[in-house]
Motif scaffolding. Structure first.
Motif, PDB file in Angstrom:
ATOM      1  N   ARG A   1      31.355  49.387  -1.124  1.00  0.00           N
ATOM      2  CA  ARG A   1      31.100  50.782  -0.792  1.00  0.00           C
ATOM      3  C   ARG A   1      32.427  51.531  -0.676  1.00  0.00           C
ATOM      4  N   GLN A   2      32.492  52.674  -1.322  1.00  0.00           N
ATOM      5  CA  GLN A   2      33.742  53.430  -1.369  1.00  0.00           C
ATOM      6  C   GLN A   2      33.967  54.189  -0.060  1.00  0.00           C
ATOM      7  N   ILE A   3      35.183  54.089   0.453  1.00  0.00           N
ATOM      8  CA  ILE A   3      35.527  54.752   1.712  1.00  0.00           C
ATOM      9  C   ILE A   3      36.188  56.109   1.422  1.00  0.00           C
ATOM     10  N   TYR A   4      37.292  56.061   0.708  1.00  0.00           N
ATOM     11  CA  TYR A   4      38.038  57.245   0.292  1.00  0.00           C
ATOM     12  C   TYR A   4      38.626  56.970  -1.080  1.00  0.00           C
ATOM     13  N   TYR A   5      38.947  58.057  -1.779  1.00  0.00           N
ATOM     14  CA  TYR A   5      39.645  57.917  -3.038  1.00  0.00           C
ATOM     15  C   TYR A   5      40.669  59.040  -3.193  1.00  0.00           C
ATOM     16  N   SER A   6      41.584  58.820  -4.126  1.00  0.00           N
ATOM     17  CA  SER A   6      42.626  59.816  -4.381  1.00  0.00           C
ATOM     18  C   SER A   6      42.832  59.918  -5.881  1.00  0.00           C
ATOM     19  N   MET A   7      42.788  61.138  -6.397  1.00  0.00           N
ATOM     20  CA  MET A   7      42.952  61.331  -7.831  1.00  0.00           C
ATOM     21  C   MET A   7      44.404  61.573  -8.217  1.00  0.00           C
ATOM     22  N   ASN A   8      45.242  61.839  -7.222  1.00  0.00           N
ATOM     23  CA  ASN A   8      46.660  61.963  -7.483  1.00  0.00           C
ATOM     24  C   ASN A   8      47.378  62.226  -6.153  1.00  0.00           C
ATOM     25  N   VAL A   9      48.678  62.381  -6.194  1.00  0.00           N
ATOM     26  CA  VAL A   9      49.457  62.627  -4.976  1.00  0.00           C
ATOM     27  C   VAL A   9      48.922  63.863  -4.263  1.00  0.00           C
ATOM     28  N   GLU A  10      48.734  63.719  -2.953  1.00  0.00           N
ATOM     29  CA  GLU A  10      48.270  64.801  -2.079  1.00  0.00           C
ATOM     30  C   GLU A  10      46.837  65.234  -2.366  1.00  0.00           C
ATOM     31  N   VAL A  11      46.094  64.464  -3.147  1.00  0.00           N
ATOM     32  CA  VAL A  11      44.688  64.789  -3.431  1.00  0.00           C
ATOM     33  C   VAL A  11      43.824  63.615  -2.996  1.00  0.00           C
ATOM     34  N   THR A  12      43.062  63.799  -1.914  1.00  0.00           N
ATOM     35  CA  THR A  12      42.179  62.739  -1.435  1.00  0.00           C
ATOM     36  C   THR A  12      40.793  63.308  -1.180  1.00  0.00           C
ATOM     37  N   ASP A  13      39.796  62.430  -1.224  1.00  0.00           N
ATOM     38  CA  ASP A  13      38.435  62.882  -0.977  1.00  0.00           C
ATOM     39  C   ASP A  13      37.605  61.744  -0.411  1.00  0.00           C
ATOM     40  N   LYS A  14      36.527  62.117   0.282  1.00  0.00           N
ATOM     41  CA  LYS A  14      35.662  61.135   0.918  1.00  0.00           C
ATOM     42  C   LYS A  14      34.820  60.414  -0.115  1.00  0.00           C
ATOM     43  N   GLY A  15      34.607  59.134   0.173  1.00  0.00           N
ATOM     44  CA  GLY A  15      33.667  58.362  -0.601  1.00  0.00           C
ATOM     45  C   GLY A  15      32.325  58.345   0.103  1.00  0.00           C
ATOM     46  N   ASP A  16      31.665  57.201   0.061  1.00  0.00           N
ATOM     47  CA  ASP A  16      30.322  57.101   0.628  1.00  0.00           C
ATOM     48  C   ASP A  16      30.296  56.764   2.114  1.00  0.00           C
ATOM     49  N   VAL A  17      31.336  56.102   2.607  1.00  0.00           N
ATOM     50  CA  VAL A  17      31.355  55.679   4.012  1.00  0.00           C
ATOM     51  C   VAL A  17      32.699  56.018   4.653  1.00  0.00           C
ATOM     52  N   PRO A  18      33.058  57.296   4.795  1.00  0.00           N
ATOM     53  CA  PRO A  18      34.392  57.664   5.271  1.00  0.00           C
ATOM     54  C   PRO A  18      34.563  57.689   6.790  1.00  0.00           C
ATOM     55  N   GLU A  19      33.446  57.621   7.538  1.00  0.00           N
ATOM     56  CA  GLU A  19      33.533  57.811   8.989  1.00  0.00           C
ATOM     57  C   GLU A  19      34.400  56.743   9.632  1.00  0.00           C
ATOM     58  N   GLY A  20      35.350  57.192  10.451  1.00  0.00           N
ATOM     59  CA  GLY A  20      36.219  56.269  11.176  1.00  0.00           C
ATOM     60  C   GLY A  20      37.485  55.886  10.434  1.00  0.00           C
ATOM     61  N   TYR A  21      37.679  56.434   9.248  1.00  0.00           N
ATOM     62  CA  TYR A  21      38.844  56.106   8.435  1.00  0.00           C
ATOM     63  C   TYR A  21      39.621  57.369   8.064  1.00  0.00           C
ATOM     64  N   LYS A  22      40.919  57.182   7.815  1.00  0.00           N
ATOM     65  CA  LYS A  22      41.765  58.234   7.259  1.00  0.00           C
ATOM     66  C   LYS A  22      42.617  57.625   6.163  1.00  0.00           C
ATOM     67  N   VAL A  23      43.067  58.471   5.252  1.00  0.00           N
ATOM     68  CA  VAL A  23      43.977  58.008   4.207  1.00  0.00           C
ATOM     69  C   VAL A  23      45.041  59.075   3.992  1.00  0.00           C
ATOM     70  N   SER A  24      46.085  58.694   3.271  1.00  0.00           N
ATOM     71  CA  SER A  24      47.089  59.666   2.841  1.00  0.00           C
ATOM     72  C   SER A  24      47.630  59.222   1.495  1.00  0.00           C
ATOM     73  N   ARG A  25      48.111  60.167   0.719  1.00  0.00           N
ATOM     74  CA  ARG A  25      48.694  59.833  -0.590  1.00  0.00           C
ATOM     75  C   ARG A  25      49.944  60.697  -0.766  1.00  0.00           C
ATOM     76  N   LYS A  26      51.014  60.258  -0.151  1.00  0.00           N
ATOM     77  CA  LYS A  26      52.270  61.004  -0.211  1.00  0.00           C
ATOM     78  C   LYS A  26      53.095  60.604  -1.437  1.00  0.00           C
ATOM     79  N   GLU A  27      52.871  59.397  -1.902  1.00  0.00           N
ATOM     80  CA  GLU A  27      53.566  58.911  -3.096  1.00  0.00           C
ATOM     81  C   GLU A  27      52.515  58.354  -4.044  1.00  0.00           C
TER      82      GLU A  27
END
Lengths: 112, 112
Positions: free
Chosen positions: B44-70
């Motif tokens: 099950r997908q939690i979060y995804y990122s399509m490029n630097v500084e671009v992130t979005d929620k997946g199907d089960v994002p509650e309780g999680y965070k992500v970052s994409r600085k590089e």
């Protein structure tokens, strides 16, 4: 929302027999359908994939078929061997976003 | 060698203690994603990122965070872990086609 259903959840075959795993998807915009194999304790690895402009694809003992009208795709493994024992996941992309939605997996056991 | 790496591979922690699981890829992939794998529920997908500084929620994002600085790194952060986040976590990456995904080795997390 979009989902991928996979059947059966477990499958047991004798060595040398064929194995078939079936998936259905709900998103009409899906155009990419990969299959992943996950051996015990390992990461999922791509074994074969098919795109919507093709109805069938083969790679040695494995083949995948796609019926876009019915939104079905299947994995066929012929002449199964004990090393084929693993969990197999089907997936479909969510249209233009490209995110993969995975089925819940099929545990295949090949008995010598 | 082209690869996706995750650290740590195994982690036991207690409820509420913030933790970070790192993910790094050396294939210059734009797309990165986090999944959790639980018995009978597949990937099950939690979060995804399509490029630097671009992130979005997946199907089960509650309780999680992500970052994409590089481009190469995509850490998963659990600010206040709970026992229901006990799971096997996989990071994955793919190129511009966002289709064939390469998985990391997995991180097994136990929250007490």
């Amino acid at each position: 929302g979009e989902n991928v259903e996979q059947h059966p959840s477990t499958l047991s075959v004798q060595e040398g027999d064929s194995a078939v795993i079936k998936c259905t998807y709900s998103d009409s915009a899906s155009n990419y359908f990969p299959w992943y194999k996950q051996e015990l304790g390992k990461r999922p690895q791509l074994i074969i994939d098919i795109r919507s402009n093709v109805g069938e694809k083969k790679d040695q003992r494995i083949a995948v078929t796609l019926n876009k009208t019915a939104k079905h795709f299947s994995l066929h493994i012929t002449e199964t061997q004990p090393e084929d024992s693993a969990v197999y996941f089907c997936a479909a992309n969510r249209g233009s976003q490209g995110n993969l939605i995975f089925g819940k997996g099929t545990k295949l056991s090949v008995k010598p | 060698e082209a690869q996706v790496t995750q650290n740590p591979r195994y982690l036991i922690t207690v409820t509420g203690k913030k933790l970070t699981v790192t993910c790094s890829q050396n294939m210059n992939h734009e797309y990165m994603s986090w999944y959790r794998q639980d018995p009978g529920l597949g990937l099950r997908q939690i979060y995804y990122s399509m490029n630097v500084e671009v992130t979005d929620k997946g199907d089960v994002p509650e309780g999680y965070k992500v970052s994409r600085k590089e481009k190469r790194n995509f850490p998963l952060i659990l600010e206040s872990p709970s026992p229901n986040q006990t799971s096997l976590y996989f990071c994955a990456s793919s190129g511009q086609g966002r289709e064939t995904q390469y998985f990391g080795p997995g991180t097994r997390l136990l929250v007490l």
